[in-house]
Design an enzyme around this catalytic site. Structure first.
Site, PDB file in Angstrom:
ATOM      1  N   ILE A  71      22.238   0.263 -19.563  1.00  5.71           N
ATOM      2  CA  ILE A  71      22.531  -0.872 -18.689  1.00  5.71           C
ATOM      3  C   ILE A  71      21.662  -2.080 -19.020  1.00  5.71           C
ATOM      4  O   ILE A  71      22.002  -3.208 -18.680  1.00  5.71           O
ATOM      5  CB  ILE A  71      22.393  -0.462 -17.211  1.00  5.71           C
ATOM      6  CG1 ILE A  71      23.345   0.703 -16.912  1.00  5.71           C
ATOM      7  CG2 ILE A  71      22.697  -1.613 -16.276  1.00  5.71           C
ATOM      8  CD1 ILE A  71      24.799   0.426 -17.262  1.00  5.71           C
ATOM      9  N   ARG A  78      10.540   1.130  -4.193  1.00  3.76           N
ATOM     10  CA  ARG A  78      10.957  -0.026  -4.990  1.00  3.76           C
ATOM     11  C   ARG A  78      10.887  -1.288  -4.127  1.00  3.76           C
ATOM     12  O   ARG A  78      11.609  -1.422  -3.132  1.00  3.76           O
ATOM     13  CB  ARG A  78      12.374   0.196  -5.506  1.00  3.76           C
ATOM     14  CG  ARG A  78      13.033  -1.033  -6.132  1.00  3.76           C
ATOM     15  CD  ARG A  78      12.447  -1.405  -7.454  1.00  3.76           C
ATOM     16  NE  ARG A  78      13.294  -2.376  -8.134  1.00  3.76           N
ATOM     17  CZ  ARG A  78      12.851  -3.250  -9.030  1.00  3.76           C
ATOM     18  NH1 ARG A  78      11.580  -3.274  -9.344  1.00  3.76           N
ATOM     19  NH2 ARG A  78      13.675  -4.091  -9.611  1.00  3.76           N
ATOM     20  N   TRP A 135      20.164 -11.849  -4.088  1.00  2.00           N
ATOM     21  CA  TRP A 135      18.832 -11.254  -4.169  1.00  2.00           C
ATOM     22  C   TRP A 135      17.729 -12.298  -4.150  1.00  2.00           C
ATOM     23  O   TRP A 135      16.591 -12.021  -4.516  1.00  2.00           O
ATOM     24  CB  TRP A 135      18.735 -10.369  -5.394  1.00  2.00           C
ATOM     25  CG  TRP A 135      19.616  -9.153  -5.264  1.00  2.00           C
ATOM     26  CD1 TRP A 135      20.415  -8.826  -4.211  1.00  2.00           C
ATOM     27  CD2 TRP A 135      19.787  -8.121  -6.228  1.00  2.00           C
ATOM     28  NE1 TRP A 135      21.068  -7.641  -4.452  1.00  2.00           N
ATOM     29  CE2 TRP A 135      20.710  -7.186  -5.673  1.00  2.00           C
ATOM     30  CE3 TRP A 135      19.267  -7.880  -7.500  1.00  2.00           C
ATOM     31  CZ2 TRP A 135      21.101  -6.036  -6.362  1.00  2.00           C
ATOM     32  CZ3 TRP A 135      19.654  -6.731  -8.179  1.00  2.00           C
ATOM     33  CH2 TRP A 135      20.564  -5.829  -7.614  1.00  2.00           C
ATOM     34  N   CYS A 150      26.453  -1.422  -9.005  1.00  2.00           N
ATOM     35  CA  CYS A 150      25.912  -0.114  -8.634  1.00  2.00           C
ATOM     36  C   CYS A 150      25.799   0.028  -7.128  1.00  2.00           C
ATOM     37  O   CYS A 150      25.663  -0.951  -6.403  1.00  2.00           O
ATOM     38  CB  CYS A 150      24.553   0.129  -9.282  1.00  2.00           C
ATOM     39  SG  CYS A 150      23.316  -1.135  -8.951  1.00  2.00           S
ATOM     40  N   HIS A 195      17.747   6.717 -10.610  1.00  2.66           N
ATOM     41  CA  HIS A 195      16.828   6.567  -9.495  1.00  2.66           C
ATOM     42  C   HIS A 195      16.157   7.883  -9.126  1.00  2.66           C
ATOM     43  O   HIS A 195      15.343   7.934  -8.215  1.00  2.66           O
ATOM     44  CB  HIS A 195      17.557   5.979  -8.282  1.00  2.66           C
ATOM     45  CG  HIS A 195      18.052   4.590  -8.513  1.00  2.66           C
ATOM     46  ND1 HIS A 195      19.291   4.339  -9.060  1.00  2.66           N
ATOM     47  CD2 HIS A 195      17.477   3.383  -8.313  1.00  2.66           C
ATOM     48  CE1 HIS A 195      19.460   3.028  -9.167  1.00  2.66           C
ATOM     49  NE2 HIS A 195      18.382   2.429  -8.725  1.00  2.66           N
ATOM     50  N   GLU A 205      27.977  -6.144  -2.159  1.00  3.05           N
ATOM     51  CA  GLU A 205      26.988  -6.314  -1.091  1.00  3.05           C
ATOM     52  C   GLU A 205      27.201  -7.600  -0.308  1.00  3.05           C
ATOM     53  O   GLU A 205      26.976  -7.654   0.911  1.00  3.05           O
ATOM     54  CB  GLU A 205      25.602  -6.302  -1.716  1.00  3.05           C
ATOM     55  CG  GLU A 205      24.455  -6.770  -0.864  1.00  3.05           C
ATOM     56  CD  GLU A 205      23.223  -7.011  -1.709  1.00  3.05           C
ATOM     57  OE1 GLU A 205      22.561  -8.040  -1.513  1.00  3.05           O
ATOM     58  OE2 GLU A 205      22.931  -6.176  -2.581  1.00  3.05           O
ATOM     59  N   LYS A 214       3.946   1.744  -1.204  1.00  6.23           N
ATOM     60  CA  LYS A 214       4.532   1.946  -2.535  1.00  6.23           C
ATOM     61  C   LYS A 214       3.540   2.629  -3.454  1.00  6.23           C
ATOM     62  O   LYS A 214       3.854   3.628  -4.120  1.00  6.23           O
ATOM     63  CB  LYS A 214       4.937   0.602  -3.124  1.00  6.23           C
ATOM     64  CG  LYS A 214       5.251   0.614  -4.617  1.00  6.23           C
ATOM     65  CD  LYS A 214       5.363  -0.786  -5.181  1.00  6.23           C
ATOM     66  CE  LYS A 214       5.549  -0.776  -6.691  1.00  6.23           C
ATOM     67  NZ  LYS A 214       6.827  -0.175  -7.105  1.00  6.23           N
ATOM     68  N   SER A 239      17.632  -2.455 -19.224  1.00  4.79           N
ATOM     69  CA  SER A 239      16.169  -2.388 -19.268  1.00  4.79           C
ATOM     70  C   SER A 239      15.698  -1.012 -19.709  1.00  4.79           C
ATOM     71  O   SER A 239      16.354   0.003 -19.463  1.00  4.79           O
ATOM     72  CB  SER A 239      15.595  -2.710 -17.884  1.00  4.79           C
ATOM     73  OG  SER A 239      16.108  -1.820 -16.917  1.00  4.79           O
ATOM     74  N   GLU A 256       0.818  -1.211   0.000  1.00  4.84           N
ATOM     75  CA  GLU A 256       0.000   0.000   0.000  1.00  4.84           C
ATOM     76  C   GLU A 256       0.861   1.275   0.000  1.00  4.84           C
ATOM     77  O   GLU A 256       0.506   2.267  -0.650  1.00  4.84           O
ATOM     78  CB  GLU A 256      -0.916   0.026   1.229  1.00  4.84           C
ATOM     79  CG  GLU A 256      -1.933  -1.097   1.276  1.00  4.84           C
ATOM     80  CD  GLU A 256      -1.458  -2.313   2.044  1.00  4.84           C
ATOM     81  OE1 GLU A 256      -2.309  -2.982   2.665  1.00  4.84           O
ATOM     82  OE2 GLU A 256      -0.245  -2.581   2.046  1.00  4.84           O
TER      83      GLU A 256
END
Length: 774
Positions: free
Chosen positions: A445, A529, A575, A657, A708, A619, A18, A447, A16
């Protein structure tokens, strides 16, 4: 013995938050609606935890965008460039907040967003605080106080959560020379004291300070900062009940430091670092309570009650039950909201679903562990314990999990499976002969915007209202338009746009054996996101080609080079929710072999530029430097396995990134990708310095604008960044590209920005050519 929670998902069970935030940014709803949705989520979370039986419930764990950004606003740590936003009439505090997160391009203003980077070794991104010499702080926002009072009005006395003063400063960056950010502690602590005084006046009993840096390598100065901070806080508040929360790693050589701090409760992560338990017990002061982070806050597997109860019993025997709390290992913002939302067995089978536990279920596990450990032998509790045993045994022995041929392939690997045929310099010559690309070659990159229309096609196809041929026809038309438009603006290396893909990891997981999925297993990645991580439950293999069809189709539409787009093995691992019954390195190697098969098939299909994205490789780095070498060895090897099955004249790209590369630059070089594209625009090319100092041997594409943020950069801005890059990297090594994929942007801003980017690259070429002709 009490139970506590460190934090709860703030996106809402149906995302909700987002939806309302994105509608607000698009001008489709008002601020009051945003605030109402936020209030509803907070109150539902508090009530859920209360009804489940959690004793100490957190507040201020909710955020409209990012909890670190919340603190920057709370402390008035607002960069000067946003002061004009404050002055604009009609702008609420929330608009300033979103401007800091996303940039601001209206009212005659054009302000870049604050930098964003990964939250320790998770896939969550936070907004990096900006610090200046002699910076002053003040109480700017009352959010933490308002939310405590809001919960109190519901009859719930919560535990406000604050990032601890030392960790907050260490999360930020010095934006000018001549000082260390930790020196700002003397200016920051009075604001913490002011906040605590106000919360006390409203009836606060407990406060939680998150100090995750206690699980990191610390300098002597930073260690002393912890001592001074908590000594001063205790002096100011001698009777305040303080919970000090650490997570994601062991306290290690900071154990004595953490144990010495004058707090009431010390929380440790026993999922990520069970080995620290005995050492901390041995050093804990006589009256300090130990909070056992024993339910996994970062993964989705059902707790093994027998194992957890054995640990709880061990600690109770040594400390006494009154000095033991039970909790998740960390905040549950890294977990999906509720397993009960998974109702489609065609997506998630009943057999696998029974192995899982999401945030709501983890709260129940914490409470049930408390009841079971207190010898509450009610029939219901004993039945749940017996059920837990059966489920964990069923998972361990399930035929779904093990594939002997996959295991044997891993065993049979040799050294040549993770090495390219020739050196980069040899490959570069052969690739240039074939590809004939200009200086400052331009690409994206991968997409392109996933419009509501494109997403609706996928939804209709899944529901059966579009046939496979109808769906493919629509994707072909969208791909064709994207290819044609890229040719028109004269991009050098094209992409097909990825219109057939939902998410860069989910798309591959859907086609790999050993993966399963959810309908509503969303977690926050940054801001609005949200991602729906795949679940790796068994051995991984690739039954058939995954991307060749669409890459080959796109290549057939153009005489320019089309780039094949893949997600790398480490990123797929990081991920996803990963199986916890074997080492992560083994699972990663299995994924790498599957991606290798795809890379080879793309080459056979005529795709001579292939990008294997690895944004998560930094990460995944362990928080302690002593553990880096082992991780980097298997992570880099996994990438090389995926990339090394091709000929020398096939060009391998990778993308990373929102990461700091300084400490692992040699490992990145060892990946031996022909071209690496990285995020650098938010840091104003700061990240490039390490590539220059190291003399990075391969080609680099520093991102020249921030995807972003919705703002559209000008050509001059990108040219300026490219000249900064040119000052440290030779022209022959530089590519020109955005920071990241363009999936989340709109077409209007994407087209305008990329036209400016191509223009900037052309200007750079002309400048070089002019200089050579003089």
């Amino acid at each position: 013995m009490l139970t506590q929670n460190l934090g709860y998902p703030r996106i809402g069970g149906q995302r909700e938050l987002k939806k309302v935030c994105e509608n607000y940014w698009a001008g489709k709803t008002g601020l009051q609606n945003v605030l109402t949705v936020g209030k509803n989520i907070r109150q539902e979370n508090w009530q859920l935890q209360k009804e489940a039986g959690i004793d100490i419930i957190p507040s201020n764990d909710f955020s409209y965008y990012d909890h670190v950004l919340d603190h920057s606003l709370l402390f008035g740590a607002i960069p000067k460039r946003y002061h004009d936003v404050i002055q604009k009439k009609g702008n609420a505090e929330t608009d300033l907040y979103f401007a800091m997160a996303r940039g601001y391009q209206k009212d005659g203003l054009d302000i870049v967003a604050m930098e964003m980077t990964k939250w320790f070794d998770t896939n969550y991104h936070y907004i990096v605080p900006e610090f200046y010499k002699d910076q002053q702080f003040k109480l700017f926002s009352t959010k933490i106080i308002d939310e405590f009072y809001e919960a109190k009005q519901l009859g719930i006395i919560t535990k406000p959560v604050l990032i601890g003063p030392v960790s907050y400063l260490l999360l930020g960056k010095e934006k000018e020379a001549g000082f260390q950010r930790i020196d700002l502690l003397k200016n920051l602590l009075p604001v913490y004291i002011d906040i605590l005084n106000k919360l006390k006046s409203f009836g606060m009993e407990w406060v939680q300070f998150d100090e995750p840096f206690l699980s990191m390598d610390l300098s002597e100065k930073e260690q002393q900062a912890f001592i001074n901070t908590y000594k001063q806080l205790r002096k100011e508040f001698p009777f305040l009940k303080i919970v000090l929360a650490t997570y994601f790693e062991s306290l290690g050589d900071n154990t004595a430091l953490a144990a010495s701090l004058p707090v009431n409760v010390l929380h440790i992560d026993l999922v990520r670092a069970p080995q620290q338990l005995n050492e901390i017990i041995g050093q804990l002061p006589e009256k300090t309570i130990l909070s056992l982070g024993i339910v996994d806050g970062r993964n989705i597997w059902k707790n093994n009650f027998d194992q957890s109860l054995a640990v709880i019993q061990q600690v109770k025997e040594k400390l006494g039950p009154e000095r033991v709390w039970i909790a998740p290992s960390c905040s549950l913002i890294h977990s999906p909201c509720d397993l009960n939302n998974e109702k489609n067995e065609k997506v998630l089978t009943a057999e696998i679903k029974q192995w899982l536990s999401f945030a709501k279920q983890k709260i129940s596990e914490v409470v049930l562990l408390k009841n079971l450990s207190e010898d509450n032998s009610g029939i219901g509790n004993q039945h749940k314990l017996a059920e837990n045993r059966l489920i964990n045994e069923a998972r361990r022995s399930s035929a779904l999990i093990h594939n002997p041929s996959v295991k044997q392939r891993v065993i049979n690997m040799t050294e040549k499976d993770h090495k390219r045929i020739s050196s980069f310099q040899t490959r570069k010559q052969l690739q240039q002969q074939l590809l004939n690309l200009p200086l400052f070659a331009t690409t994206t990159i991968g997409s392109f915007p996933q419009t509501a229309e494109v997403r609706s096609w996928r939804a209709q196809f899944k529901k059966g209202s579009l046939t496979i041929s109808e769906y493919n026809q629509l994707i072909e038309e969208e791909t064709s338009k994207a290819v044609k438009w890229q040719e028109e603006i004269e991009l050098d290396v094209l992409v097909h746009g990825e219109f057939e893909r939902n998410d860069m990891v989910e798309y591959f997981g859907e086609q790999l054996a050993g993966f399963t999925f959810t309908q509503n297993g969303w977690v926050q990645s940054y801001g609005s996101r949200c991602v729906k991580p795949p679940i790796i439950y068994g051995d991984v293999s690739r039954p058939e080609a995954m991307t060749v069809k669409w890459s080959a189709y796109a290549q057939s539409l153009t005489s320019k080079w089309m780039k094949g787009m893949l997600t790398g093995p480490v990123t797929i691992l990081q991920w996803s929710f990963v199986r916890n019954d074997q080492p992560r390195s083994e699972t990663c190697t299995q994924i790498a072999l599957a991606i290798r098969d795809e890379v080879c098939d793309l080459e056979v299909a005529g795709i001579k530029i292939i990008q294997i994205d690895e944004p998560a490789i930094r990460e995944g780095l362990p928080l302690r430097k002593k553990d880096w070498e082992i991780y980097l060895e298997w992570a880099v090897k996994a990438f090389r396995i995926s990339a090394s099955g091709v000929q020398d004249n096939t060009q391998i790209h990778t993308h990373m990134c929102y990461s700091e590369f300084n400490d692992i630059i040699s490992a990145i070089a060892n990946m031996d990708a022909d071209v690496i594209t990285i995020e650098t625009s938010r840091s104003q090319m700061e990240l490039l310095d390490v590539f220059a100092d190291f003399k990075y041997p391969n080609d680099i594409g520093p991102g020249v604008y921030d995807i972003h943020s919705p703002r559209i950069p000008k050509r001059e801005e990108m040219t300026h960044l490219l000249k900064k890059a040119q000052a440290v990297i030779p022209d022959s090594q530089l590519w020109v590209n955005p920071d990241c994929g363009l999936k989340t942007r709109g077409w209007d801003e994407t087209k305008k920005a990329l036209i400016e980017m191509v223009s900037a690259a052309k200007e750079m070429r002309e400048t070089v050519q002019t200089a050579l002709s003089v």
